[in-house]
Design an enzyme around this catalytic site. Sequence first.
Site, short mmCIF file in Angstrom:
data_model
loop_
_atom_site.label_atom_id
_atom_site.label_comp_id
_atom_site.label_asym_id
_atom_site.label_seq_id
_atom_site.Cartn_x
_atom_site.Cartn_y
_atom_site.Cartn_z
N CYS A 1 36.65 -3.59 -27.69
CA CYS A 1 35.57 -3.35 -28.65
C CYS A 1 34.80 -4.63 -28.94
CB CYS A 1 36.15 -2.80 -29.96
SG CYS A 1 36.72 -1.08 -29.84
N ASP B 1 40.72 -2.74 -39.84
CA ASP B 1 40.43 -1.40 -39.30
C ASP B 1 40.24 -0.36 -40.39
OD1 ASP B 1 40.99 -1.40 -36.10
OD2 ASP B 1 42.23 -2.86 -37.11
#
Length: 448
Positions: free
Chosen positions: A126, A316
């Site tokens: 990512c 996250d």
Amino acid sequence: MTVNDVDDVLLVHGGTPLEGEIRVRGAKNLVPKAMVAALLGSSPSRLRNVPDIRDVRVVRGLLQLHGVTVRPGDEPGELVLDPTYVESANVADIDAHAGSSRIPILFCGPLLHRLGHAFIPGLGGCDIGGRPIDFHFDVLRQFGATIEKRADGQYLEAPQRLRGTKIRLPYPSVGATEQVLLTAVLAEGVTELSNAAVEPEIEDLICVLQKMGAIIAMDTDRTIRITGVDKLGGYTHRALPDRLEAASWASAALATEGNIYVHGAQQRSMMTFLNTYRKVGGAFEIDDEGIRFWHPGGQLKSIALETDVHPGFQTDWQQPLVVALTQATGLSIIHETVYESRLGFTSALNQMGAHIQLYRECLGGSDCRFGQRNFLHSAVVSGPTKLQGADLEIPDLRGGFSYLIAALAAQGTSRVHGIGLINRGYENFMEKLSALGAKVELPGKALG
């Protein structure tokens, strides 16, 4: 119904609360690493509670390329991994299977122990900030590996048995801690790792390695000591549930004024998130099977939030919760201290009607390593604001799920591009959306 192509488009008709029950299985940040650990064993391993996500499929393919037999076990979500006949893999095949995943870097230590050499292709992942892989190679050199950079990747060799060493991480990186653990367990002598990551997924990986015969001690000061052994066996292990996915659904319940029961969610690994969720105005109820999350009505409260390594507020968790904070009254301050570029996803939320301003300064908390480096790593969220449907391009895993939450909370229809990326960390998310009453469809295939 599954989504495999990152170019897939999902039509989301927003404005409907998400209500119902879903289940989370084993953690994305543990299961692929536990699969890699099976390479170290001299006998088969059984891993349970395995989610069907892309990272698992990537590691399964890479293991099979190296001669590991991987087959389903006796119960759903169980894998049996037999490393008896580990062998070298074709370079082109490794590159093709790895794709953009960064997981192959963790194969280095186990393959050096089993074969004496390893190959690592160029790595992706990512795009949320620096995740330098050079440190992984520096660590492997300290263990005694030699590394040669070639056009197609890195070639590693262990001329003799790897040796234990002393390592201090400049930052408690999860990936670097995993690298040391997977390499040190069969290295000669003692390895001392200081300033290590201590996330629940790291502890679970240590449990896996201990079951295999490793000797690993964790101190309270982020120091991990690994005494190398000559041989490891297999393991039988049930992966801890994915606390990051559970929190994502919790934020979805809050943003859409919904009510979601998450089977498998566990309080212990989510305590910091649960405290913040309650401060914002969310409600939850915990039982032996999972956690129910819901919006209790009334106004949500603005907060000051700083991400950090465990036991702090996980990075996250931040992106999905920010979507809910666009509906909170007042100014919320977010200070991202883990990934310097993770707040970039907020530009699309602003296009949907949110009021989010990014800053280079460290706001609302202590100074961090990004404060003097010109990164937009703090945000002020002004709410509540009505969100409107828009065309959205998924940037990364958690940002992508956050866009999905925003589209579900918005009025009107959104076109969400690249939803296949969400498959990296969210098992059967299309089916889960359908079970929660989301009005979504792949063009030509209505799901809700």
